[in-house]
Design a protein around this motif. Structure first.
Motif, short mmCIF file in Angstrom:
data_model
loop_
_atom_site.label_atom_id
_atom_site.label_comp_id
_atom_site.label_asym_id
_atom_site.label_seq_id
_atom_site.Cartn_x
_atom_site.Cartn_y
_atom_site.Cartn_z
N LYS A 12 0.82 -1.20 0.00
CA LYS A 12 0.00 0.00 0.00
C LYS A 12 0.86 1.26 0.00
CE LYS A 12 -3.91 2.14 2.39
NZ LYS A 12 -4.86 2.03 3.52
N ALA A 13 1.92 1.25 0.84
CA ALA A 13 2.80 2.42 0.90
C ALA A 13 3.91 2.36 -0.14
CB ALA A 13 3.42 2.53 2.29
N ARG A 14 4.07 1.17 -0.75
CA ARG A 14 5.12 0.94 -1.74
C ARG A 14 6.51 1.22 -1.15
NH1 ARG A 14 2.63 3.47 -7.40
NH2 ARG A 14 0.75 2.14 -7.42
N LYS A 15 6.66 0.76 0.07
CA LYS A 15 7.93 0.94 0.77
C LYS A 15 8.26 -0.31 1.57
CE LYS A 15 7.33 5.93 1.50
NZ LYS A 15 7.21 6.99 2.53
N THR A 16 9.58 -0.49 1.83
CA THR A 16 10.02 -1.59 2.67
C THR A 16 9.85 -1.19 4.14
OG1 THR A 16 11.63 -2.31 1.03
CG2 THR A 16 11.96 -3.07 3.30
N ARG A 17 9.29 -2.09 4.95
CA ARG A 17 9.11 -1.82 6.37
C ARG A 17 10.26 -2.42 7.16
NH1 ARG A 17 2.91 -2.78 8.11
NH2 ARG A 17 3.87 -2.10 10.07
N TRP A 18 10.66 -1.72 8.22
CA TRP A 18 11.76 -2.15 9.07
C TRP A 18 11.30 -2.24 10.53
CZ3 TRP A 18 16.91 -2.85 7.27
CH2 TRP A 18 17.10 -2.51 5.92
N ARG A 19 12.06 -3.01 11.30
CA ARG A 19 11.82 -3.02 12.74
C ARG A 19 13.15 -2.89 13.47
NH1 ARG A 19 10.29 -9.22 14.64
NH2 ARG A 19 12.30 -10.19 14.12
N GLY A 20 13.11 -2.29 14.66
CA GLY A 20 14.33 -2.14 15.45
C GLY A 20 14.42 -3.24 16.48
N ARG A 21 15.65 -3.65 16.75
CA ARG A 21 15.91 -4.67 17.78
C ARG A 21 16.78 -4.03 18.86
NH1 ARG A 21 14.90 -9.89 16.32
NH2 ARG A 21 14.80 -10.11 18.59
N TYR A 22 16.49 -4.35 20.13
CA TYR A 22 17.20 -3.74 21.24
C TYR A 22 17.25 -4.72 22.41
CZ TYR A 22 12.48 -3.11 23.03
OH TYR A 22 11.20 -3.35 23.46
N LEU A 23 18.24 -4.51 23.28
CA LEU A 23 18.38 -5.36 24.45
C LEU A 23 17.48 -4.86 25.58
CD1 LEU A 23 22.21 -6.12 24.68
CD2 LEU A 23 20.35 -7.77 24.42
N LYS A 24 16.64 -5.73 26.11
CA LYS A 24 15.73 -5.38 27.20
C LYS A 24 16.47 -5.51 28.55
CE LYS A 24 11.59 -7.17 26.71
NZ LYS A 24 10.53 -8.18 26.45
N PRO A 25 15.85 -5.02 29.63
CA PRO A 25 16.52 -5.09 30.94
C PRO A 25 16.89 -6.49 31.37
CG PRO A 25 14.68 -3.56 31.02
CD PRO A 25 14.60 -4.25 29.69
N ASP A 26 16.13 -7.51 30.92
CA ASP A 26 16.43 -8.87 31.34
C ASP A 26 17.45 -9.57 30.44
OD1 ASP A 26 14.99 -9.22 29.03
OD2 ASP A 26 13.35 -10.36 29.95
N GLY A 27 18.03 -8.81 29.47
CA GLY A 27 19.06 -9.38 28.61
C GLY A 27 18.54 -10.01 27.33
N THR A 28 17.24 -10.12 27.18
CA THR A 28 16.67 -10.68 25.96
C THR A 28 16.49 -9.57 24.93
OG1 THR A 28 14.39 -10.36 26.74
CG2 THR A 28 15.47 -12.44 27.26
N TRP A 29 16.27 -9.99 23.67
CA TRP A 29 16.09 -9.02 22.58
C TRP A 29 14.61 -8.69 22.43
CZ3 TRP A 29 19.78 -6.33 20.15
CH2 TRP A 29 21.10 -6.78 20.28
N GLY A 30 14.34 -7.38 22.36
CA GLY A 30 12.99 -6.92 22.09
C GLY A 30 12.92 -6.32 20.71
N SER A 31 11.73 -6.17 20.19
CA SER A 31 11.58 -5.59 18.85
C SER A 31 10.49 -4.54 18.87
CB SER A 31 11.24 -6.68 17.82
OG SER A 31 9.99 -7.26 18.13
N VAL A 32 10.63 -3.56 17.97
CA VAL A 32 9.64 -2.49 17.87
C VAL A 32 9.47 -2.13 16.40
CG1 VAL A 32 11.41 -0.72 18.26
CG2 VAL A 32 9.01 -0.17 18.63
N SER A 33 8.24 -2.08 15.95
CA SER A 33 8.00 -1.83 14.51
C SER A 33 7.26 -0.53 14.24
CB SER A 33 7.19 -3.00 13.92
OG SER A 33 5.97 -3.16 14.62
N ARG A 34 6.89 0.23 15.28
CA ARG A 34 6.21 1.51 15.11
C ARG A 34 6.77 2.55 16.07
NH1 ARG A 34 1.35 1.19 12.17
NH2 ARG A 34 0.78 -0.94 11.63
N ASP A 35 6.66 3.80 15.68
CA ASP A 35 7.17 4.88 16.53
C ASP A 35 6.08 5.33 17.51
OD1 ASP A 35 5.36 6.44 15.11
OD2 ASP A 35 6.90 7.39 13.86
N ASP A 36 6.33 6.43 18.21
CA ASP A 36 5.38 6.91 19.22
C ASP A 36 4.06 7.35 18.63
OD1 ASP A 36 7.19 6.41 21.24
OD2 ASP A 36 8.02 8.45 21.21
#
Length: 441
Positions: A12-36
């Motif tokens: 629909k947007a004709r664009k590639t979507r990305w997601r960010g990966r980050y380290l959570k407080p417990d040491g596992t990896w979290g992901s986020v695909s939308r901004d605020d």
């Protein structure tokens, strides 16, 4: 270290979507695909930078998991209400406000999606449907719920405006008129005399106990014989506030006083004598009994009893021409609309006018002084005795004949058929009182 990864192509947007990966407080990896603003990331840099910001929050210990905010208001409310320690009446009030007003509007919305602007708009709409006091209660429940959500890191802020933050837009000056109806000691006496005509000594003393001890009506109903110390051993005759009457799960019960405000109140001499007469007049465990000797019933108290005492009542025969079961009561001039709690307010005003120490006055009201004043101020026995002596003086002054103003008015109570519940009782102790000299059903 935060990084970004591709999520696929948005046709629909004709664009590639990305997601960010980050380290959570417990040491596992979290992901986020939308901004605020709930917008997808369409560049690698945007996704990586947002994820890096979350890792910064982790290091600063301000991290809030974006997924936490996706819980709905209804889901959070269910967990929250079970975690809050409330008195029985407050618990019922909170649940009612949630069930009837808050959840129908916000229940299906994610916690993170509730904005301050939306809340303010909703509050404005509520004010067109409900009375201000009810709206204030609803907003208070919503505010506390979101405060706990912010403290639990469900979301980062509280979208419900505080009282201070409402000073935006059209300014509303402080309301000039105080709507609280107050009584003078003389008006309290006249109100008690109306109560005597319907409920005898018990009604008469009930009104004066509220006025000179500042009790709440639920505390009056819950007052037992053992709560009265009517022999003075140097500490004054005392009334102990230890319980109040409430309905718990639909059944009458004795619970702690409101806000845990137990206390010991020195009685003026006249009131101690009246209470001795009340206890001698019956053998019930309760100090203030109903017409048949049982516990007072507050279900219809305000409309069927108290309003008659304050606003008067015309003694009208029924349709068969039989005499009225209720005596003719004139309205006490100047206090139409007063409630039992108005007498509690009145006592506070009397003591303020007499310039008693604030700590002693608040202690008699069973309030807690805050701040440094509350830490360093203390009530002494001489302070309490002086208050009792001054209240005794107010009582004695209220008995004097008044000739320079009208004290009674035509009853404002609408003409209604007699209620069989409200049978007049004469007091053997007070029925011969000279009328010229002067919150329970």
């Amino acid at each position: 270290m935060a990084y970004a990864e591709k999520r696929g192509y948005d046709k629909k947007a004709r664009k590639t979507r990305w997601r960010g990966r980050y380290l959570k407080p417990d040491g596992t990896w979290g992901s986020v695909s939308r901004d605020d603003n709930k917008q997808p990331f369409y560049t690698e840099r945007a996704a990586r930078d947002y994820a890096a910001g979350l890792e910064t929050d982790v290091r600063r210990k301000t991290f809030i998991d974006p997924r936490s905010g996706r819980i709905t208001v209804a889901e959070w409310a269910q967990m929250w209400i079970e975690s809050v320690e409330l008195a029985n009446r407050s618990d019922k009030t909170y649940r009612q406000r949630l069930r009837s007003v808050i959840l129908p509007k916000w229940g299906t919305i994610a916690m993170a999606d509730v904005s301050e602007v939306a809340v303010k708009t909703w509050e404005k709409e509520l004010r067109t449907r409900y009375k201000p006091r009810y709206v204030k209660s609803v907003m208070s429940v919503l505010r506390v719920m979101f405060e706990d959500a912010a403290a639990s890191k469900v979301r980062g802020d509280n979208p419900v405006p505080t009282l201070k933050s409402r000073r935006r837009g059209r300014y509303k000056g402080k309301q000039q008129k105080d709507e609280t109806v107050l009584a003078t000691p003389r008006q309290a006496l006249l109100l008690a005399r109306n109560a005597e005509k319907m409920r005898g000594l018990v009604g008469y003393t009930l009104v004066l106990t509220i006025a000179y001890c500042g009790l709440r009506i639920s505390e009056i109903v819950g007052l037992r014989r053992e709560h009265l110390i009517l022999e003075d051993h140097g500490q004054g005759c005392r009334l102990l506030v230890r319980a109040q009457h409430q309905y718990v799960d639909g059944k009458p019960a004795q619970v702690d006083p409101k806000y845990g405000s137990s206390g010991s109140i020195i009685l003026p001499a006249f009131l101690a004598e009246l209470l001795r007469q009340v206890l001698a007049s019956h053998k019930a465990e309760w100090v203030f009994t109903g017409p048949k000797g049982g516990k007072l019933n507050t279900t219809s108290f305000y409309e069927e009893v108290w309003r008659l005492w304050a606003d008067g009542h015309e003694a009208m025969p029924d349709r068969l021409g039989r005499p009225s079961r209720l005596p003719y009561l004139e309205a006490v001039a100047g206090i139409q609309g007063i409630g039992p709690h108005g007498l509690r307010h009145s006592m506070k005003v009397w003591l303020d006018e007499l310039k008693h120490p604030r700590v002693a006055v608040e202690d008699r009201m069973r309030h807690v002084l805050g701040g440094v004043e509350g830490v360093y101020s203390h009530t002494t026995l001489p302070m309490e005795l002086e208050i009792a002596a001054d209240l005794q003086a107010l009582w004695e002054a209220s008995l004097k004949v008044v000739v320079d103003r009208r004290e009674w008015e035509t009853p404002s109570r609408p003409r209604e058929k007699d209620s069989p519940k409200l049978i007049s009782q004469k007091s053997p102790n007070l029925e011969n009182q000279d009328q010229e000299d002067e919150t329970a059903a």
